[in-house]
Design a protein around this motif. Sequence first.
Motif, mmCIF file in Angstrom:
data_model
loop_
_atom_site.group_PDB
_atom_site.id
_atom_site.type_symbol
_atom_site.label_atom_id
_atom_site.label_comp_id
_atom_site.label_asym_id
_atom_site.label_seq_id
_atom_site.Cartn_x
_atom_site.Cartn_y
_atom_site.Cartn_z
ATOM 1 N N ALA A 135 0.852 -1.189 0.000
ATOM 2 C CA ALA A 135 0.000 0.000 0.000
ATOM 3 C C ALA A 135 0.889 1.241 0.000
ATOM 4 N N VAL A 136 0.256 2.375 -0.218
ATOM 5 C CA VAL A 136 0.905 3.652 0.068
ATOM 6 C C VAL A 136 0.592 3.995 1.520
ATOM 7 N N TYR A 137 1.616 4.262 2.284
ATOM 8 C CA TYR A 137 1.470 4.562 3.710
ATOM 9 C C TYR A 137 1.591 6.074 3.917
ATOM 10 N N TYR A 138 0.620 6.615 4.637
ATOM 11 C CA TYR A 138 0.549 8.053 4.873
ATOM 12 C C TYR A 138 0.710 8.368 6.353
ATOM 13 N N CYS A 139 1.543 9.323 6.643
ATOM 14 C CA CYS A 139 1.682 9.838 7.997
ATOM 15 C C CYS A 139 0.578 10.864 8.254
ATOM 16 N N ASN A 140 0.065 10.871 9.467
ATOM 17 C CA ASN A 140 -1.019 11.785 9.830
ATOM 18 C C ASN A 140 -0.761 12.404 11.196
ATOM 19 N N ALA A 141 -1.142 13.658 11.325
ATOM 20 C CA ALA A 141 -1.146 14.322 12.631
ATOM 21 C C ALA A 141 -2.489 15.018 12.794
ATOM 22 N N TYR A 142 -3.104 14.826 13.943
ATOM 23 C CA TYR A 142 -4.371 15.494 14.243
ATOM 24 C C TYR A 142 -4.106 16.475 15.375
ATOM 25 N N ALA A 143 -4.442 17.739 15.124
ATOM 26 C CA ALA A 143 -4.113 18.782 16.095
ATOM 27 C C ALA A 143 -5.353 19.553 16.524
ATOM 28 N N ILE A 144 -5.362 19.902 17.794
ATOM 29 C CA ILE A 144 -6.400 20.769 18.363
ATOM 30 C C ILE A 144 -5.676 21.946 18.994
ATOM 31 N N TYR A 145 -5.937 23.147 18.455
ATOM 32 C CA TYR A 145 -5.231 24.336 18.938
ATOM 33 C C TYR A 145 -6.240 25.462 19.082
ATOM 34 N N GLY A 146 -6.696 25.658 20.321
ATOM 35 C CA GLY A 146 -7.759 26.629 20.533
ATOM 36 C C GLY A 146 -9.016 26.152 19.831
ATOM 37 N N PRO A 147 -9.645 27.049 19.073
ATOM 38 C CA PRO A 147 -10.867 26.637 18.368
ATOM 39 C C PRO A 147 -10.610 25.863 17.077
ATOM 40 N N GLN A 148 -9.348 25.751 16.695
ATOM 41 C CA GLN A 148 -9.033 25.096 15.421
ATOM 42 C C GLN A 148 -8.646 23.651 15.645
ATOM 43 N N ARG A 149 -9.048 22.821 14.737
ATOM 44 C CA ARG A 149 -8.649 21.415 14.750
ATOM 45 C C ARG A 149 -8.626 20.899 13.324
ATOM 46 N N GLY A 150 -7.723 19.952 13.094
ATOM 47 C CA GLY A 150 -7.668 19.398 11.747
ATOM 48 C C GLY A 150 -6.538 18.429 11.556
ATOM 49 N N ASP A 151 -6.513 17.848 10.390
ATOM 50 C CA ASP A 151 -5.547 16.825 10.030
ATOM 51 C C ASP A 151 -4.444 17.383 9.138
ATOM 52 N N TYR A 152 -3.244 16.874 9.374
ATOM 53 C CA TYR A 152 -2.108 17.102 8.496
ATOM 54 C C TYR A 152 -1.729 15.747 7.899
ATOM 55 N N TRP A 153 -1.371 15.748 6.619
ATOM 56 C CA TRP A 153 -1.037 14.507 5.927
ATOM 57 C C TRP A 153 0.300 14.619 5.222
ATOM 58 N N GLY A 154 1.033 13.506 5.203
ATOM 59 C CA GLY A 154 2.203 13.420 4.368
ATOM 60 C C GLY A 154 1.814 13.053 2.948
ATOM 61 N N GLN A 155 2.788 13.020 2.066
ATOM 62 C CA GLN A 155 2.521 12.718 0.664
ATOM 63 C C GLN A 155 2.449 11.219 0.401
ATOM 64 N N GLY A 156 2.899 10.439 1.362
ATOM 65 C CA GLY A 156 2.816 8.994 1.218
ATOM 66 C C GLY A 156 4.125 8.363 0.787
ATOM 67 N N THR A 157 4.327 7.135 1.259
ATOM 68 C CA THR A 157 5.498 6.359 0.860
ATOM 69 C C THR A 157 5.043 4.955 0.492
ATOM 70 N N GLN A 158 5.537 4.450 -0.622
ATOM 71 C CA GLN A 158 5.082 3.158 -1.145
ATOM 72 C C GLN A 158 5.776 2.016 -0.408
ATOM 73 N N VAL A 159 4.983 1.053 0.033
ATOM 74 C CA VAL A 159 5.494 -0.198 0.588
ATOM 75 C C VAL A 159 4.970 -1.331 -0.294
ATOM 76 N N THR A 160 5.882 -2.124 -0.830
ATOM 77 C CA THR A 160 5.517 -3.246 -1.686
ATOM 78 C C THR A 160 6.117 -4.511 -1.113
ATOM 79 N N VAL A 161 5.264 -5.504 -0.865
ATOM 80 C CA VAL A 161 5.705 -6.777 -0.316
ATOM 81 C C VAL A 161 5.503 -7.836 -1.393
ATOM 82 N N SER A 162 6.583 -8.440 -1.819
ATOM 83 C CA SER A 162 6.509 -9.456 -2.869
ATOM 84 C C SER A 162 6.324 -10.841 -2.267
ATOM 85 N N SER A 163 5.595 -11.666 -2.987
ATOM 86 C CA SER A 163 5.320 -13.029 -2.480
ATOM 87 C C SER A 163 6.373 -14.017 -2.954
#
Length: 119
Positions: free
Chosen positions: A91-119
């Motif tokens: 899959a493509v793996y994405y880093c996430n941060a969820y922040a609450i700062y005063g009245p604001q809240r929301g998600d931050y996302w990375g661009q993703g990094t590919q992980v491939t597992v071969s059989s």
Amino acid sequence: QVQLVESGGGLVQTGGSLRLSCAASRTIFGVNAMGWYRQGPGKQRELVARIFTGGSINYADSVKGRFTISGDNAKNTVYLQMNSLKPEDTAVYYCNAYAIYGPQRGDYWGQGTQVTVSS
């Protein structure tokens, strides 16, 4: 603008290991949780693991016992040690941060990094 920068993806054989890293380009205030999500081919994005500032951790059932999340929310860093990898972990793996700062809240996302597992 804050960016989450991931590293550590790649190609690995079944049973192998990878370690993903994520860090913010500058400080995100009020981080409540940081974690990893993934999106496989033709699938919706799903939670893999998440660590809360209070210390509690959530794992998807499919990765329990194989993956370990760690990090420091105050330093805006999070890691994912992935062992005993399976082809279904591909899959493509994405880093996430969820922040609450005063009245604001929301998600931050990375661009993703590919992980491939071969059989």
